[in-house]
Scaffold this motif. Sequence first.
Motif, PDB file in Angstrom:
ATOM      1  N   ILE A 277       0.899  -1.134   0.114  1.00 29.19           N
ATOM      2  CA  ILE A 277      -0.062   0.062  -0.028  1.00 29.19           C
ATOM      3  C   ILE A 277       0.929   1.182   0.079  1.00 29.19           C
ATOM      4  CG2 ILE A 277      -1.627   1.279   1.473  1.00 29.19           C
ATOM      5  CD1 ILE A 277      -2.910  -1.121  -0.005  1.00 29.19           C
ATOM      6  N   ARG A 278       1.830   1.055   0.990  1.00 29.01           N
ATOM      7  CA  ARG A 278       2.857   2.347   0.573  1.00 29.01           C
ATOM      8  C   ARG A 278       3.547   2.676  -0.667  1.00 29.01           C
ATOM      9  NH1 ARG A 278       5.433   0.932   6.567  1.00 29.01           N
ATOM     10  NH2 ARG A 278       3.537   1.399   7.745  1.00 29.01           N
ATOM     11  N   ASP A 279       3.801   1.597  -1.367  1.00 28.14           N
ATOM     12  CA  ASP A 279       4.169   1.778  -2.676  1.00 28.14           C
ATOM     13  C   ASP A 279       3.107   2.611  -3.702  1.00 28.14           C
ATOM     14  OD1 ASP A 279       6.591   0.446  -2.126  1.00 28.14           O
ATOM     15  OD2 ASP A 279       5.795  -1.610  -2.713  1.00 28.14           O
ATOM     16  N   MET A 280       1.724   2.217  -3.364  1.00 23.81           N
ATOM     17  CA  MET A 280       0.864   2.952  -4.209  1.00 23.81           C
ATOM     18  C   MET A 280       0.836   4.447  -3.806  1.00 23.81           C
ATOM     19  SD  MET A 280      -2.278   0.137  -3.908  1.00 23.81           S
ATOM     20  CE  MET A 280      -2.217  -1.520  -4.665  1.00 23.81           C
ATOM     21  N   VAL A 281       0.904   4.662  -2.560  1.00 22.58           N
ATOM     22  CA  VAL A 281       0.960   6.085  -1.861  1.00 22.58           C
ATOM     23  C   VAL A 281       2.259   6.609  -2.675  1.00 22.58           C
ATOM     24  CG1 VAL A 281       1.401   7.465   0.086  1.00 22.58           C
ATOM     25  CG2 VAL A 281      -0.317   5.473   0.079  1.00 22.58           C
TER      26      VAL A 281
END
Length: 506
Positions: free
Chosen positions: A109-113
């Motif tokens: 999810i942090r990569d998406m952010v």
Amino acid sequence: MSQEILHYPQPFLLECGKTLPQLQITYHTYGTYNPEKNNVIWVCHALTANADVFDWWKGLFGSGCLFNPDDYFIVCANILGSCYGTTGPLAENIATGAAYFQLFPDISIRDMVAAHEILRQHLGIFKIYSLIGGSLGGQQALEWSIQYPDLIENLLIVATNASHSPWGIAFNEAQRMAIRADETYNLNVPEGGRKGLKAARAVALLSYRTYHTYGRTQCETDLNKTDNFKASSYQNYQGDKLVNRFNAYSYVSLSKTMDSHNVGRNQPSIEQALQQIKAKTLVIGISSDLLFPPQEQQYLTEHIPGAVYHEIDSFYGHDGFLIETEKLTQLIETFLAVPITPQLKLDKMISQIVKEEFYFRGAFMSLFIDIEFLLGDTIATILTGDNELKLNLIEFVNPKLMLEPKLSLLHKILNQKYFDLYSKKYKDGINELRKFTDLRNSFAHKRISIDNGNKKLNFIVMDNGKLIDNSFTFENLETKFTELKALLTLVNTLHDEIVKSQTDKA
């Protein structure tokens, strides 16, 4: 409406430690900036959606809707790992000259952010008026609000959680098992795994809807029917629909991304991660949601400072976050109508202190009434080396001291200035504390176990029919006091700023 593609030619480092040599982000924008550029609505989409939010969230987004292009500049980006234009398993792997397929690295999810951040900076957006997302989209919105707390003014999260549950992970694994059981998945071709993807979708639907949803919409009227049931046809129909628009490799990748979601990763705790959020926050749960049950949203509300919780009574289960747009509109419109002022920010901080400190202290007071004569001096000794505070604490747990003197001592123990400035809020907090303490007499179900050897207290009480199970260790009490003092310092600082601004105006 405008669909565009951002080509990011630089290496993109992933949380797993691997690197994508370049990045492509497909996104849609609607409407235009106002002169102040403070009308940005950013949408984070869910598992199999795309960047065209006007297509899949009709009733909430679009002309004549709450979020419309006449009033707002709306942005929605296709997420990393998807198959709708942003870099994912079907993108070319420069190292091999072929698509990644199963070799696509794990995405968090942090990569998406991080990808959203690249797009935000490209668009020249310095402030997001409202960030909204449901399900996997809500997970992104949470992480973004934690990592960039000063960026988002309003956070609107629906049917989501702070960390993905074992229940949700099990559903996702069952779907991946179905896909991997399809031998064509291992061929690593764009059409691979289609039968498995169809079966996976049928499994997912059981978590998106409910027993009652199927009972009403797929009910049979022919008492003599023995085959070709409506429910069977529905599962096949929905499976085919997804196969015709999505990809098995992206589905596996994104479901693993959802499983890894945990805002507490590399943080002291999930609770402390959530407390970093500064946005004015609305949390919405769906009463019939089996996949992201309301207690997960209630947990978010407890730990995000000043968060407001509402629950939608819906027949549609988890899919209610996409279907119940009229109810969502009412809740969000009302929430956004409340202006953000310095005083509101101060009230949010105070309410968080009152909520946390008095809930915590109230819980312990209900325990102290029963066991204070056993533990009083020990607690005081472990809590602090401050002699004055120690004496106050020893007196606080004196078994002969009644409730009112205890509250007076608590007043002294915490912070005199705070209670003098906000006596009304203090009294409100005391009332809440009394309610909590009175639960001892209101509900029969109560268990207290004391383990002096482990220095641990456990208790369960019934709160309005809901079971609460909390564990407190003596060691974390000192941390609690430290956190409270830091919060009080912030409150007093903000109060001084408000007073100064009012003085300057005068």
